[in-house]
Every structure is written in structure tokens, then in C-alpha cells.
Design a protein around this motif. Structure first.
Motif: not given
Length: 223
Positions: A119-138
């Protein structure tokens, strides 16, 4: 052997590919590999600053080391929201692409039920066309359901990470030999064409170039 494409690092372990996208303030790991890889994976990942794991899908050969890596680097984990029901792998009963793959598909289904990741912890559930902008990345998330209910693609610059939505064996690219939803798997290929990436990173084979992708499918498949 490690390969580098811009700031994307690819490492092949046995039959499994892992990818790291290096950012300005942290790095993103795509998929974590299988049981046989743990020590070698750690040795490779120690050079990075892993902040987030994104799974293209939750098949055991992509998700086995999630808990280990999560605890090792204190990083977050994200999966496609529609893969929630597949987390323990027990409901992943795939259908063979053709008669010749039935025996192999049955073996894979047995393995998915027998080898269940911790078992591992899920922090985010991702959706279609969702944009992730973290750590200087897109990054852009694209649903590529078919291989599993919640399989996703990850678009970064002119690169697309597709997990097992495509395989690159021999002279042509094709869909996987086994899928939860074969019709959706074909539809996802069309979505990949719409993205029109220069390079496609897959779970188990060599990188797919745009030219090879287009030469592998009929025009009717691309419509």
C-alpha cells in the motif's frame, strides 16, 4: 544504460523503463518498476532530487517500488483518477488483442493478482487535460485509457510519456497485446496522434519517433 533527451533521463532496468524529468527545484519520476529492480533503482535515483512520482498506470510492474521510493525520498505520488479501482491489481483482468496472445494474457492476469504492491499513499488524483506546474516544469495530463481504466499520458514539451498505451517491438508500433478495454486502447492511439509529439516514451521498449509512429498505422487509424 542511461539516455538523456534534453532534461529527460531514461534508464532501462531489465525489461522496464523509468524516466526522470529534471526541474529547477525538484525532479519528477515517471513509473517505478518491478520487484527485481529496487536496489538498482535507488542507486540510479540517488543522483536526482525526486519530489513527485507519477504513474502512467498502476500495473504492478510500474508501481511495485512506489512505497519504497516514496519513503526513501519523502516524495508525493500521483495517479490517474480512474485507476483508483485498480490499485490492488485484483480487478485488472485484461483481454488479449488476438488469439495468439491468449495464453500470455492469462499469465499476466494471474501475475497481476498474485503480485500486489505494498500500500502506498496517493497524494494527487490526476484528471484529463490537467496541467501540473511544479519545480519549474509544466506537464499536461492526457487520459489514455484502454490498457487500464485509468492509464494516462504525460505531455512535456515535445515529449509524451504513454506507459503501455503503445509498444515498440520490431518494425512497427502497436497497442499492447493485452488491454482492459481494447476499443478504448485504439481510441487512445488517435489521441496520441492529435498530440503529435516528436518523441514517445513507452514502458518497456525503445523510444518511438514521430516518423515510426506515423509509418506504423494506416491513415484510417489516424482519423
Amino acid at each position: 544504460m542511461e539516455k538523456k533527451y534534453d532534461n529527460v533521463f531514461m534508464k532501462r532496468f531489465y525489461y522496464f523503463n523509468l524516466y526522470v524529468i529534471k526541474g529547477k527545484s525538484g525532479d519528477i519520476l515517471i513509473d517505478t518498476g518491478f520487484i527485481c529492480m529496487k536496489k538498482r533503482v535507488k542507486k540510479w535515483l540517488d543522483q536526482f532530487n525526486i519530489k513527485l512520482i507519477i504513474l502512467t498506470h498502476v500495473h504492478v510492474d510500474h508501481a511495485w517500488n512506489v512505497k519504497y521510493i516514496q519513503e526513501l525520498y519523502n516524495c508525493k505520488v500521483a495517479i490517474g483518477v480512474k485507476d483508483k479501482d485498480n490499485l490492488d491489481n485484483s480487478k485488472i483482468n485484461s483481454i488479449a488483442r488476438s488469439f495468439r496472445y491468449i495464453r500470455w494474457t492469462n499469465l499476466m492476469n494471474w501475475g497481476m493478482n498474485k503480485f500486489v504492491p505494498k500500500d502506498y499513499k496517493i497524494d494527487f488524483y490526476l484528471k484529463n487535460n490537467e496541467v501540473i506546474e511544479k519545480y519549474g516544469l509544466k506537464l499536461k495530463i492526457i487520459w489514455l485509457k484502454g490498457h487500464t481504466t485509468g492509464s494516462i499520458g504525460i505531455r512535456y514539451k515535445n515529449f509524451l510519456f504513454v506507459g503501455d498505451a503503445l509498444v515498440n517491438r520490431g518494425k512497427k508500433v502497436s497497442i499492447a497485446f493485452q488491454n482492459q478495454h481494447p476499443i478504448d486502447a485504439v481510441k487512445s492511439v488517435k489521441k496520441i496522434f492529435k498530440e503529435n509529439p516528436d518523441y514517445i516514451f513507452v514502458g518497456h521498449d525503445n523510444v518511438i519517433t514521430k516518423n515510426k509512429l506515423y509509418s506504423s498505422f494506416n491513415l484510417i487509424d489516424k482519423a
